[in-house]
Write a protein that holds these residues in place. Sequence first.
Motif, mmCIF file in Angstrom:
data_model
loop_
_atom_site.group_PDB
_atom_site.id
_atom_site.type_symbol
_atom_site.label_atom_id
_atom_site.label_comp_id
_atom_site.label_asym_id
_atom_site.label_seq_id
_atom_site.Cartn_x
_atom_site.Cartn_y
_atom_site.Cartn_z
ATOM 1 N N PRO A 38 0.792 -1.231 0.000
ATOM 2 C CA PRO A 38 0.000 0.000 0.000
ATOM 3 C C PRO A 38 0.822 1.277 0.000
ATOM 4 C CG PRO A 38 -0.066 -1.055 2.157
ATOM 5 C CD PRO A 38 0.592 -2.017 1.220
ATOM 6 N N ARG A 39 2.084 1.187 0.448
ATOM 7 C CA ARG A 39 2.981 2.337 0.427
ATOM 8 C C ARG A 39 4.388 1.824 0.156
ATOM 9 N NH1 ARG A 39 2.381 5.521 5.965
ATOM 10 N NH2 ARG A 39 4.220 6.521 5.060
ATOM 11 N N PRO A 40 5.298 2.679 -0.329
ATOM 12 C CA PRO A 40 6.685 2.232 -0.489
ATOM 13 C C PRO A 40 7.239 1.689 0.825
ATOM 14 C CG PRO A 40 6.371 4.333 -1.594
ATOM 15 C CD PRO A 40 5.102 4.059 -0.828
ATOM 16 N N GLY A 41 7.797 0.497 0.780
ATOM 17 C CA GLY A 41 8.353 -0.117 1.971
ATOM 18 C C GLY A 41 7.376 -0.958 2.760
ATOM 19 N N PHE A 42 6.082 -0.871 2.434
ATOM 20 C CA PHE A 42 5.064 -1.666 3.119
ATOM 21 C C PHE A 42 4.821 -2.957 2.330
ATOM 22 C CE2 PHE A 42 2.511 1.268 6.087
ATOM 23 C CZ PHE A 42 3.621 2.049 6.364
ATOM 24 N N SER A 43 4.625 -4.067 3.040
ATOM 25 C CA SER A 43 4.345 -5.354 2.401
ATOM 26 C C SER A 43 3.395 -6.133 3.307
ATOM 27 C CB SER A 43 5.647 -6.131 2.186
ATOM 28 O OG SER A 43 5.401 -7.344 1.519
ATOM 29 N N GLU A 44 2.202 -6.425 2.795
ATOM 30 C CA GLU A 44 1.154 -7.028 3.616
ATOM 31 C C GLU A 44 0.424 -8.125 2.848
ATOM 32 O OE1 GLU A 44 -0.041 -2.905 6.037
ATOM 33 O OE2 GLU A 44 -1.436 -3.751 4.561
ATOM 34 N N GLN A 45 -0.209 -9.021 3.614
ATOM 35 C CA GLN A 45 -1.108 -10.019 3.031
ATOM 36 C C GLN A 45 -2.283 -10.245 3.967
ATOM 37 O OE1 GLN A 45 1.693 -13.262 2.194
ATOM 38 N NE2 GLN A 45 1.350 -12.945 0.009
ATOM 39 N N ASN A 46 -3.384 -10.687 3.373
ATOM 40 C CA ASN A 46 -4.561 -11.046 4.149
ATOM 41 C C ASN A 46 -4.444 -12.514 4.551
ATOM 42 O OD1 ASN A 46 -7.086 -11.741 5.126
ATOM 43 N ND2 ASN A 46 -8.207 -10.584 3.559
ATOM 44 N N PRO A 47 -4.362 -12.835 5.835
ATOM 45 C CA PRO A 47 -4.235 -14.234 6.251
ATOM 46 C C PRO A 47 -5.347 -15.140 5.728
ATOM 47 C CG PRO A 47 -3.690 -12.793 8.078
ATOM 48 C CD PRO A 47 -4.248 -11.920 6.989
ATOM 49 N N HIS A 48 -6.540 -14.575 5.479
ATOM 50 C CA HIS A 48 -7.614 -15.388 4.908
ATOM 51 C C HIS A 48 -7.221 -15.914 3.525
ATOM 52 C CE1 HIS A 48 -10.249 -14.368 8.176
ATOM 53 N NE2 HIS A 48 -10.183 -13.073 7.916
ATOM 54 N N ASP A 49 -6.420 -15.140 2.800
ATOM 55 C CA ASP A 49 -5.963 -15.595 1.487
ATOM 56 C C ASP A 49 -5.038 -16.801 1.621
ATOM 57 O OD1 ASP A 49 -7.390 -13.621 0.143
ATOM 58 O OD2 ASP A 49 -5.721 -12.196 0.193
ATOM 59 N N TRP A 50 -4.224 -16.837 2.694
ATOM 60 C CA TRP A 50 -3.391 -18.028 2.929
ATOM 61 C C TRP A 50 -4.267 -19.257 3.144
ATOM 62 C CZ3 TRP A 50 -0.503 -15.350 7.525
ATOM 63 C CH2 TRP A 50 0.352 -14.352 7.035
ATOM 64 N N TRP A 51 -5.316 -19.082 3.934
ATOM 65 C CA TRP A 51 -6.192 -20.223 4.218
ATOM 66 C C TRP A 51 -6.899 -20.688 2.941
ATOM 67 C CZ3 TRP A 51 -6.659 -24.196 6.982
ATOM 68 C CH2 TRP A 51 -7.873 -24.887 7.112
ATOM 69 N N ASN A 52 -7.367 -19.751 2.136
ATOM 70 C CA ASN A 52 -8.021 -20.126 0.881
ATOM 71 C C ASN A 52 -7.064 -20.890 -0.029
ATOM 72 O OD1 ASN A 52 -10.405 -18.896 1.676
ATOM 73 N ND2 ASN A 52 -9.937 -16.955 0.660
ATOM 74 N N SER A 53 -5.819 -20.413 -0.135
ATOM 75 C CA SER A 53 -4.862 -21.103 -1.008
ATOM 76 C C SER A 53 -4.450 -22.453 -0.416
ATOM 77 C CB SER A 53 -3.637 -20.227 -1.283
ATOM 78 O OG SER A 53 -2.931 -19.921 -0.101
ATOM 79 N N THR A 54 -4.445 -22.538 0.926
ATOM 80 C CA THR A 54 -4.155 -23.825 1.559
ATOM 81 C C THR A 54 -5.244 -24.837 1.233
ATOM 82 O OG1 THR A 54 -2.933 -22.797 3.380
ATOM 83 C CG2 THR A 54 -3.796 -25.006 3.767
ATOM 84 N N CYS A 55 -6.509 -24.439 1.410
ATOM 85 C CA CYS A 55 -7.620 -25.345 1.107
ATOM 86 C C CYS A 55 -7.603 -25.763 -0.368
ATOM 87 C CB CYS A 55 -8.952 -24.678 1.443
ATOM 88 S SG CYS A 55 -9.222 -24.399 3.213
ATOM 89 N N GLN A 56 -7.334 -24.791 -1.236
ATOM 90 C CA GLN A 56 -7.319 -25.082 -2.669
ATOM 91 C C GLN A 56 -6.188 -26.044 -3.025
ATOM 92 O OE1 GLN A 56 -7.331 -21.564 -5.137
ATOM 93 N NE2 GLN A 56 -6.667 -22.703 -6.963
ATOM 94 N N SER A 57 -5.001 -25.801 -2.498
ATOM 95 C CA SER A 57 -3.860 -26.645 -2.860
ATOM 96 C C SER A 57 -3.982 -28.047 -2.258
ATOM 97 C CB SER A 57 -2.544 -25.996 -2.428
ATOM 98 O OG SER A 57 -2.440 -25.905 -1.025
ATOM 99 N N VAL A 58 -4.528 -28.149 -1.030
ATOM 100 C CA VAL A 58 -4.695 -29.472 -0.420
ATOM 101 C C VAL A 58 -5.718 -30.292 -1.194
ATOM 102 C CG1 VAL A 58 -5.551 -30.694 1.630
ATOM 103 C CG2 VAL A 58 -3.924 -28.801 1.879
ATOM 104 N N ARG A 59 -6.849 -29.694 -1.524
ATOM 105 C CA ARG A 59 -7.850 -30.423 -2.291
ATOM 106 C C ARG A 59 -7.300 -30.842 -3.653
ATOM 107 N NH1 ARG A 59 -13.138 -30.500 -0.748
ATOM 108 N NH2 ARG A 59 -13.652 -29.403 1.210
ATOM 109 N N SER A 60 -6.519 -29.957 -4.260
ATOM 110 C CA SER A 60 -5.947 -30.258 -5.572
ATOM 111 C C SER A 60 -4.932 -31.393 -5.497
ATOM 112 C CB SER A 60 -5.296 -29.005 -6.159
ATOM 113 O OG SER A 60 -4.691 -29.279 -7.396
ATOM 114 N N VAL A 61 -4.057 -31.370 -4.488
ATOM 115 C CA VAL A 61 -3.037 -32.407 -4.393
ATOM 116 C C VAL A 61 -3.655 -33.755 -4.043
ATOM 117 C CG1 VAL A 61 -2.350 -32.256 -1.942
ATOM 118 C CG2 VAL A 61 -0.639 -32.730 -3.704
ATOM 119 N N MET A 62 -4.706 -33.755 -3.247
ATOM 120 C CA MET A 62 -5.396 -35.012 -2.946
ATOM 121 C C MET A 62 -6.002 -35.600 -4.217
ATOM 122 S SD MET A 62 -5.068 -35.813 0.251
ATOM 123 C CE MET A 62 -6.424 -36.965 0.536
ATOM 124 N N HIS A 63 -6.558 -34.746 -5.040
ATOM 125 C CA HIS A 63 -7.130 -35.206 -6.317
ATOM 126 C C HIS A 63 -6.039 -35.766 -7.236
ATOM 127 C CE1 HIS A 63 -9.759 -35.332 -9.821
ATOM 128 N NE2 HIS A 63 -8.835 -34.649 -10.487
#
Length: 508
Positions: A38-63
Amino acid sequence: MAHLLGIDIGTSSTKSLISTTDGNILATATATHPISMPRPGFSEQNPHDWWNSTCQSVRSVMHKASISPESILAIGLSGQMHGSVFLNKNHEVLHPAILWNDQRTVTECDMIESIAGSKKKLIQAVGNPALPGFTAPKILWFRKHKPDLFEQTAKILLPKDYIRLRMTGTYATEVSDASGTLLFDVNNRKWDHAFMRKLHLDPSLFPDCAESHVVTAELSDTGAKELGLQSGISVVGGAADNAAAAVGNGVVQHGHLCSSIGTSGVMYAHSEVPEVDPHGRVHTMCSAVDGEWCIFGCMLSAGGAFQWFRNQLATFEFEQSKTLNQSIYTLLIEEACKIQPGSEGLFFLPYLAGERCPHMDPDARGCWIGLTQRHTRAHMIRSLLEGVTFGMNDMLQILRNMDISTEIIRLTGGGAKSNLWRQIQADIYNSPVTTINTSEGPAYGAVILAGVGADIWPDIQTACKAIVIEKEKLNPSSDRSVLYARYHNQYTKLYQALSSQFRSIEKI
């Protein structure tokens, strides 16, 4: 047949990996998540996005693996270090997670060293100086700038430990990730409650801490439903990404070193004792191996610099590569192969996100120096690969000057996937380098830790000896090593000459 699941929450994506209990990889799957600046030097992520990508990748790898959820014996976690997840008493996220490459906390770093008595005393206490990427400065920044939200904070977790919470409902962490907070007694492998109190931080804000292979919780009904797994699966402590990558590469004993070029660049040496650089240029932390340590340096923009080049200066080729189902990085490196070592005097300084090691300089900036009309994009690509590797070599030289044994250098990450980049590393390091039978790094390390926690192997060293196999060895060219030594010397002088100008740019 029983299986093991490893999950690595990275900066740009989450990777899930399934292996058999003899270490044979059945499948991997990756799901991306965004990053915000959002600003120079700032770096952020939404932890909910980690959970979504975790669920997606786990379901995908199981398949992909075509196995039943009932066959998963244990789960290991790995994740990007230092990120701060602020939660209220209902487990709700109060603010975007502030990441490892965020540079906003210079003032808080000075405050921490002052409270500790000096930079030297802080290093003696927790093994490391105060750096903007570490967790404690972020917490002090949050307390100062978001006081209403800090007042609501009940727990502060690291990225992989937030995923553990979503999976199990349990607050927990482990020694390798806790080592990167500046709030952990690295020598004695426990939270430093006395130092927390000096910073006016309540120790109850932080989760219980275990060794990396120890089972910390079981998959809950809610977590299992979202992941497509069965409840009751053991979840071990896991490890910070660097420590997990070391396990995944078999770097778990004296004399072994890992050169990892991913988004960041890490030069990681295993140690049986907590060796400390008195200048704080490299970090001393607990390794994932019980009762042992690691010494490593981290440059903030390594493969990340190449990704930036792809996104900004190769957009047409990037879209074309998708159509052709080819790797854009392979196409770009093919261009670089046409250029001679040294890139005809073109230098790239890879400080796109400031720098941590060996220069503790949040104001550092990236640049090409030496451009002429003769230079092409191919020169720029090769000079980028060389510049990143010069930065890696800075850290290697510090380790060597500390008399850290570096008998075996194993390559991992994106920098290990290219013949050209592997050879550039061998030549600049002036050392043989090796690859192993897998390039999965942290996710594979998480699987190994899960297997040890499930008693498949008695300890981490035994596991690595059984399943991690050296594949290829590259020797340096003496002529190119001599050439690169001269270029590395000039590279160092360029940073020294420009460092004050970087600070001036920041103040404009």
